[in-house]
Design a protein around this motif. Structure first.
Motif, mmCIF file in Angstrom:
data_model
loop_
_atom_site.group_PDB
_atom_site.id
_atom_site.type_symbol
_atom_site.label_atom_id
_atom_site.label_comp_id
_atom_site.label_asym_id
_atom_site.label_seq_id
_atom_site.Cartn_x
_atom_site.Cartn_y
_atom_site.Cartn_z
ATOM 1 N N GLU A 93 -52.604 -34.411 63.091
ATOM 2 C CA GLU A 93 -52.575 -34.274 64.556
ATOM 3 C C GLU A 93 -53.265 -32.980 64.979
ATOM 4 O O GLU A 93 -54.048 -32.947 65.911
ATOM 5 N N GLU A 94 -52.934 -31.875 64.253
ATOM 6 C CA GLU A 94 -53.519 -30.566 64.579
ATOM 7 C C GLU A 94 -55.041 -30.596 64.443
ATOM 8 O O GLU A 94 -55.763 -30.114 65.314
ATOM 9 N N ILE A 95 -55.502 -31.217 63.390
ATOM 10 C CA ILE A 95 -56.957 -31.306 63.183
ATOM 11 C C ILE A 95 -57.593 -32.078 64.341
ATOM 12 O O ILE A 95 -58.633 -31.691 64.889
ATOM 13 N N LYS A 96 -56.899 -33.191 64.747
ATOM 14 C CA LYS A 96 -57.414 -34.024 65.840
ATOM 15 C C LYS A 96 -57.517 -33.202 67.132
ATOM 16 O O LYS A 96 -58.524 -33.224 67.831
ATOM 17 N N LYS A 97 -56.424 -32.429 67.430
ATOM 18 C CA LYS A 97 -56.400 -31.606 68.662
ATOM 19 C C LYS A 97 -57.524 -30.573 68.629
ATOM 20 O O LYS A 97 -58.229 -30.383 69.604
ATOM 21 N N ASP A 98 -57.664 -29.909 67.476
ATOM 22 C CA ASP A 98 -58.735 -28.908 67.331
ATOM 23 C C ASP A 98 -60.086 -29.525 67.628
ATOM 24 O O ASP A 98 -60.911 -28.949 68.326
ATOM 25 N N GLN A 99 -60.279 -30.746 67.106
ATOM 26 C CA GLN A 99 -61.576 -31.418 67.293
ATOM 27 C C GLN A 99 -61.791 -31.747 68.768
ATOM 28 O O GLN A 99 -62.887 -31.608 69.295
ATOM 29 N N GLU A 100 -60.689 -32.164 69.455
ATOM 30 C CA GLU A 100 -60.798 -32.498 70.886
ATOM 31 C C GLU A 100 -61.141 -31.282 71.726
ATOM 32 O O GLU A 100 -61.830 -31.343 72.718
ATOM 33 N N ASN A 101 -60.572 -30.110 71.317
ATOM 34 C CA ASN A 101 -60.798 -28.862 72.071
ATOM 35 C C ASN A 101 -62.178 -28.256 71.858
ATOM 36 O O ASN A 101 -62.616 -27.413 72.622
ATOM 37 N N GLU A 102 -62.819 -28.707 70.775
ATOM 38 C CA GLU A 102 -64.132 -28.095 70.461
ATOM 39 C C GLU A 102 -65.212 -28.512 71.466
ATOM 40 O O GLU A 102 -65.188 -29.625 71.979
#
Ligand code: IDP
Ligand code: MG
Length: 184
Positions: A175-184
């Motif tokens: 989930e954290e990786i997904k959020k990081d990717q969305e914020n990039e």
């Protein structure tokens, strides 16, 4: 995954039960990884039944088991040894639960249709006794993902090896990786 040995004994062959026995294990979800017919040798049976060598029925048991060819199955699955023993039922077929192979198909304490390994150590020894390495197969089965959940398939083992303790942590990290990717 564990592996175990089943032998369809001479009475099982004579009573035309080879197909039914294999079907029961297949339908349960055990994976057939080895299958053959063989006339068991007395020296193999002496090793196999060494725990019964002092019993009065020992000689008769060797004679019966070597009288005609048997069919041997190597089966794989989670807790395969215990699961297969449960499907087979107790030694004396007259006492075996209905729904088990022995409970449904046999009347005898000796001619009880099948052999199944009793413990995981015994299963490994027995598979070595009756199958050559090249007679046991590794292959993917199409229904595997429907039989076991991801953790039962060992899909998170690598996460645990990396110091994470659970499936939940694995998903948190994803989930954290997904959020990081969305914020990039
Ligand atoms: P199991 O097959 O349920 O593991 P064991 O005690 O390991 O049972 O015995 C091996 C086989 O020996 C049995 O499946 C059966 O064919 C035979 N056997 C066991 N007990 C008797 C007995 O009291 N009389 C005759 N044959 C027996
Ligand atoms: Mg036994």
């Amino acid at each position: 995954m564990r592996r175990t040995l089943v032998i369809v004994k001479p009475d099982g062959i004579n009573r035309c039960l080879i197909g039914d026995v294999i079907t029961r294990f297949e339908k349960k979800g055990l994976k057939l990884i080895g299958l053959k017919m063989d006339l068991l040798k007395v020296y193999q049976l002496k090793d196999h039944y060494v725990h019964l060598q002092d019993k009065p029925f020992y000689e008769e048991l060797l004679e019966y088991m070597s009288s005609i060819p048997c069919v041997l199955l190597a089966l794989e699955g989670k807790d395969a040894v215990a699961v297969v023993r449960k499907l087979v039922g107790s030694t004396n077929a007259r006492d075996a639960d209905i729904g088990t192979i022995r409970g449904d198909y046999a009347m005898s304490v000796q001619t009880n249709i099948v052999h199944a390994s009793e413990t995981e150590d015994a299963a490994e020894d027995e598979l070595k006794r009756f199958f050559k390495d090249e007679e046991l197969f590794e292959y993917d089965k199409m229904n595997f993902n429907w039989l076991y959940c991801n953790s039962e398939q060992g899909k998170y083992d690598h996460v645990e090896n990396e110091g994470k303790s659970s499936e939940a942590e694995y998903f948190e990290e994803k989930e954290e990786i997904k959020k990081d990717q969305e914020n990039e």
